[in-house]
Scaffold this active site. Structure first.
Site, PDB file in Angstrom:
ATOM      1  N   SER A 202      37.472  33.809  41.748  1.00 38.39           N
ATOM      2  CA  SER A 202      36.231  34.536  41.455  1.00 38.39           C
ATOM      3  C   SER A 202      35.031  33.851  42.118  1.00 38.39           C
ATOM      4  CB  SER A 202      36.052  34.653  39.937  1.00 38.39           C
ATOM      5  OG  SER A 202      35.034  35.565  39.647  1.00 38.39           O
TER       6      SER A 202
ATOM      7  N   ASP B 203      41.766  44.579  38.096  1.00 39.66           N
ATOM      8  CA  ASP B 203      40.684  43.651  37.811  1.00 39.66           C
ATOM      9  C   ASP B 203      39.410  44.465  37.535  1.00 39.66           C
ATOM     10  OD1 ASP B 203      38.593  41.808  37.993  1.00 39.66           O
ATOM     11  OD2 ASP B 203      39.623  40.617  39.516  1.00 39.66           O
TER      12      ASP B 203
ATOM     13  N   HIS C 283      41.769  39.995  36.065  1.00 38.26           N
ATOM     14  CA  HIS C 283      40.995  38.889  36.592  1.00 38.26           C
ATOM     15  C   HIS C 283      41.334  37.563  35.904  1.00 38.26           C
ATOM     16  CE1 HIS C 283      37.596  37.815  39.162  1.00 38.26           C
ATOM     17  NE2 HIS C 283      37.071  37.070  38.181  1.00 38.26           N
TER      18      HIS C 283
END
Lengths: 297, 750
Positions: free
Chosen positions: A164, A241, A275
């Site tokens: 991320s 995600d 995620h």
């Protein structure tokens, strides 16, 4: 005689004194956490380090992991399950914190996506952040120096990856420093922060309103001018995600830029994954292997 | 030579005399005796006869006198240069020589005794003794006793006695030799002892040093000579031993040969005797028969003669009776009948011929058979049938056979008549051969031939041997070099038989090439291969020459033409039997592109997917190959089971795995297909050279952008069977397949 260089380096070590916070046996190696006073960030910083069994007898390459928003050094070392792969391939894996902590800057704890836990791996230029929020330089210079001085590392062999915001950090560090890292990979990276809400907020906060300054920390922008040594970039992205669909990650922009620039990327859109660290844990070994291939070549 | 023999004698005697108890006393006595001996010596020179008797003395004499002089010089040297090493040696030498002298004296005595001239001893000894006694009365008896005892010892020594005996018949040759020996003995001692007799007086002073240094050299050379002689003797011994063993062999041979001849004679003479005995029986029988017949005939004659006589007598009586009859009528009556009867009787001729002769018939005694038998002792019989040996392992080539046979009797054979024909054909060939073997050439390969042989000599021809079948070796096979498949650890080689008839097996020979030199040495052979195909295990990154031989009972064929195999990377060939009709394989065999003309399709070819299968070696481990593609070529490349459906597209079923490239309006799209499923993967840099790694051990099939060592995708699949590379084109284009590439190290990790 061989010990002399070490002795001469002793004052330096002393200056960057490490305090062991924890140490746990793990896959014949050790998962440890250290604390030190960061000159760059002007605060105490912690980092996790995994020392593979090979490190007891040989110098090992180092793989830096950059975590995402809200994370500390703990998330990755406790959730990703990377240690087995790292032990197998003889990699030291360093997982620093994601921002300075305890700097008492006004507003640093106001939101989860800015300030504490959201350093964004940039060197802030704006007050009040610019004194402490220098995560880019910390990751690029101070931390490797510290690691190389205190652990059996091969300074010539290092790679970087992240998740991320950390994926963003890994990409920009690799793209801004050609040749410094042997390889780079990312899980669901923020590929084009100047185009997404998270990025706009953080970059605006740390760097000011001049968008052109932001581009120096944008992977998609950086790749367009990348002319360094060939980089083999591996990116895994969960198809389910929520931040992908929210337009925070924008991998397509990065892929398009890479295609345009003929920068080789393998981008894997993993069906059904989100995620979370569960997604990371699923594909962490692919990434370890990806880096091991270049670090141990 | 003579000097050497003299000094050798000296060594021998000194050896024999080691530990002589009277050693210190001897020199003195020898000195005295020397004079006496010289005296006799002169005498002996005059008398050849005497000289002959005392050969040893002659050589000993010089030594003795030298011994004296040496002793003196030794004494003087001792006085002058007492510290000198050689002084001790000299003294010793003198002592030894003195002993030797003593021995010589003993020998002299012994020889005298052996020579059987006691009167000479008588005449000679007294003076010597008197001199001895005069010079050294105390020592003499002891010395003499010892020397006597030694003489006895020496008498037992064959060498000594032999010398003594041989010398007894000698002559001028010996004489002259002895003279020269004596002369030389002065020189000899000069060189060995450093004291020439004539220079005796001059010895004192600086000469001594010179002499002392010379001694060991002289000794060395003498030892060398002795050693040489020893060697010669050893050689002779070895020669004689050889000769003796040779003689033994000949002895045995003679015994055997004569034994055989004796047997032969016995057999033949027995036959002859038997025949003679039989003849005798026959003759005897015939004789008896004749005798019996003759006697019977005579007896019969005698009987009939008697009967006749009786009849005569009766008739006479009757006639007389009649004659005395007075009655006229009766008389007449009777007379008429009587007259008739008489007439009749007299008419009968009296056979007075002997029906048989008394002496026996002359018989021809037929001894021809015996003669033949007797002659046949030295005449050879017609030989027995030979026996053909079974085919020897190396008797055959593709076109020739070496046939051997043997006789199991001692028959004399002038030549053999060898006949042969193929088993299937009746046409027969005949050869005359002198030896018991023959190499027949110009035969057909891998064919059975029947052989039989007869032995011939002047007497006749033997019956033929049993028929024996020999087989010619096969023709060399031909390796199908286009179909060779290999990988780092193995090669699959197939070949075609050179013969129509089946062979027993094949042998593959492989030689590893080292440093580009021609590998003629066979490093390995694989034998007993039943089919025309074999999987050979090899070592990686080597080059091998491989050739094949065919084998049958007759042996092995020549080698096939060798093929070169490199075990760098994996080699495979395209299986044209699977090619879609639109697909063309260019001359290099590894470039495929679709042609425009569709053709009839058979079930084995791909008829929907324009594809082809390769033939990969069925061997575990890693296999790597590359495919070069144009950026805009749409293709499917991967692996598939051999039986993957030909009507389907590659990757759409569970028997094929492939990477697919298609161009969408927006981008290059890459799919990694198996059972119609693909992950969603974006590749930013279209690969131009795709590396494919098939890793059976790790159950994976990986695709790489080989230009930048970029891992693209990995199928993790446990392949239940061996797979083959597959290639397909979706739009016109060219795929260039590259084989023989070592597995790049960067393929180890994805």
């Amino acid at each position: 005689m061989r010990w002399l260089p070490l002795c001469s380096a002793a004052p330096c070590v002393k200056a960057m004194a490490l305090k062991q916070v924890s140490s746990n046996r793990c896959f014949e190696g050790f998962q440890k956490v250290f604390e030190h006073d960061s000159a760059e960030l002007k605060c105490k910083m912690k980092f996790g380090i995994y020392l593979p069994p090979k490190a007891e007898t040989a110098k090992c390459p180092v793989l830096y992991w950059l975590s995402g928003l809200t994370c500390t050094e703990q998330n990755f070392i406790t959730k990703a399950g990377f240690q087995q792969g790292a032990a197998e391939h003889g990699l030291i894996v360093v997982a620093p914190d994601t921002s300075p902590r305890g700097c008492n800057i006004e507003g640093e704890d106001e939101s989860w996506d800015f300030g504490t836990g959201a350093g964004f791996y940039v060197d802030a230029t704006e007050e009040p952040w610019k004194t402490n929020y220098r995560m880019y330089s910390y990751i690029k210079d101070e931390l490797p120096k510290l690691i190389n001085a205190n652990f059996p590392t091969d300074p010539e062999r290092m790679s970087i990856f992240g998740h991320s915001m950390g994926g963003h950090g890994a990409l920009i560090l690799a793209l801004k420093n050609p040749g410094k890292y042997k390889s780079v990979s990312a899980f669901a990276p923020i590929c084009n922060p100047i185009q997404c809400q998270w990025g706009k907020k953080a970059l605006g906060g740390y760097l000011g309103s001049d968008v052109s300054k932001w581009e120096a920390y944008d992977a998609t922008q950086l790749v367009k001018s990348y002319a360094g040594s060939p980089l083999d970039i591996l990116i895994d992205q969960g198809k389910d995600d929520q931040f992908l669909s929210a337009g925070q990650l924008l991998p397509d922009n990065f892929i398009a830029a890479c295609t345009e620039q003929k920068v080789p990327v393998v981008f894997r859109l993993q069906q059904g994954y989100d995620h979370s660290y569960f997604f990371i844990a699923t594909f962490i070994n692919d990434h370890i292997k990806h880096h091991a291939k270049y670090l141990n070549a | 030579m003579s000097s050497r023999s003299g000094s050798r004698r000296g060594y021998e005697t000194s050896d024999q005399l080691t530990g002589h108890s009277a050693a210190p006393a001897v020199p003195e006595s020898s000195e005295i005796e020397a004079g006496g001996l010289i005296f006799y010596h002169m005498d002996l020179y005059g008398s050849k006869e005497r000289f002959d008797i005392f050969p040893e003395e002659l050589s000993g004499q010089g030594e003795r006198s030298l011994g004296d002089t040496r002793r003196e010089s030794a004494l003087s040297s001792e006085k002058i240069q007492h510290s000198q090493e050689a002084g001790y040696d000299l003294e010793k030498e003198v002592a030894e020589l003195a002993k030797m002298y003593g021995l010589d004296e003993d020998r002299e005595k012994e020889l005298e005794l052996l020579g059987g001239h006691p009167e000479m001893v008588e005449s000679r000894w007294p003076s010597a003794r008197t001199e001895k006694q005069r010079g050294l009365p105390g020592e003499t008896s002891q010395d003499e006793d010892e020397s006597k005892a030694r003489a006895e010892d020496n008498a037992e020594s064959p060498m000594r006695s032999g010398e003594g005996l041989s010398s007894s018949g000698i002559s001028d040759e010996w004489n002259s030799q002895a003279v020269s020996e004596e002369e030389e003995s002065g020189d000899v001692f000069c060189s060995t002892c450093k004291i020439p007799i004539r220079a005796f007086d001059k010895l004192f002073g600086e000469h001594k040093d010179h002499e002392v240094t010379k001694l060991p050299n002289a000794m060395e050379s003498e030892k060398e000579e002795i050693h040489k002689n020893m060697c010669k003797l050893e050689e002779q011994i070895a020669q004689m031993e050889n000769f003796a063993s040779h003689l033994e062999e000949i002895f045995i041979t003679v015994e055997e040969n004569f034994g055989r001849q004796e047997e032969n004679f016995e057999v033949h003479y027995n036959d002859a005797v038997q025949v003679l005995a039989q003849k005798y029986e026959e003759q005897l029988e015939a004789l008896g028969e004749e005798k019996r017949q003759k006697l019977e005939a005579l007896y019969g004659q005698l009987v009939s003669c008697g009967e006749h006589l009786d009849t005569c007598k009766e008739l006479t009586d009757r006639t007389q009776e009649l004659y005395l009859e007075n009655d006229k009528a009766n008389f007449m009556k009777a007379a008429i009948t009587m007259v008739d009867r008489l007439e009749e009787f007299l008419k009968k001729e009296v056979d007075l011929e002997l029906s048989t002769v008394p002496d026996f018939e002359e018989r021809v005694i037929d001894v021809s058979e015996v003669e033949q038998l007797m002659n046949s002792i030295n005449i050879i019989p017609a030989p027995c049938a030979p026996v053909i040996n079974p085919q020897a392992p190396s008797a055959a080539t593709g076109t020739s056979l070496r046939v051997c046979w043997s006789l199991f009797s001692d028959d004399t054979v002038e030549c053999y008549q060898l006949c042969y024909k193929t088993v299937s054909n009746e046409r027969q060939h005949t050869l005359k051969v002198k030896e018991t073997y023959c190499t027949i050439t110009n035969l057909l390969p891998n064919t059975q031939y029947e052989f039989w042989v007869s032995a011939l000599n002047a007497t006749g021809i033997s019956p033929p041997s049993e028929r024996t079948v020999y087989v010619t070796a096969p023709s060399p096979p031909t390796i199908n070099s286009k179909k060779i498949r290999s990988c780092e650890n193995a090669a699959l080689v197939c070949w075609e038989s050179g013969d129509i008839n089946p062979v027993d097996s094949y042998t593959v020979e492989l030689s590893k090439l080292a440093d580009e030199e021609n590998g003629d040495t066979i490093t390995e052979s694989i034998v007993g291969i039943p089919n025309c195909e074999v999987l050979i295990h090899l070592q990686p990154t080597q080059s091998y020459h491989i050739c094949v031989r065919a084998l049958n009972l007759g042996g092995s064929s020549e080698r096939s033409d060798p093929v070169l195999i490199h075990t760098t990377g994996t080699y495979f060939c395209l299986n044209e039997d699977t090619a879609h009709p639109l697909l063309a394989i260019l001359d290099d065999g590894f470039t495929i592109h679709p042609e425009s003309v569709p053709e009839y399709t058979t079930p084995s070819v791909f008829h929907r997917c324009i594809g082809i299968l390769g033939s990969l070696i069925p061997f575990p481990g890693k296999h790597y190959w590359e495919v070069e593609v144009e950026e805009d070529t749409e293709y499917r490349i991967g692996v598939a089971f051999e039986n993957t459906p030909r009507h389907g597209y590659l990757g759409t079923n569970n028997s094929s795995w492939c990477m697919r490239h298609i161009i969408t309006p927006s981008r290059h799209k890459y799919e990694f297909l198996h059972s119609g499923m693909t992950p969603d993967i974006r590749i930013t840099l279209p690969p131009r050279r795709i590396g494919i790694l098939l890793d059976y051990e790790n159950c994976r099939l990986s695709f790489f952008n080989a230009d930048i060592a970029q891992h693209l995708y990995t199928f993790n699949s446990h392949f239940q069977h061996y797979v083959h590379p597959c290639f397909a084109l979706e739009t016109p284009g060219i795929l260039r397949i590259r084989t023989g590439i070592a597995v790049p190290p960067w393929t180890a990790l994805p």
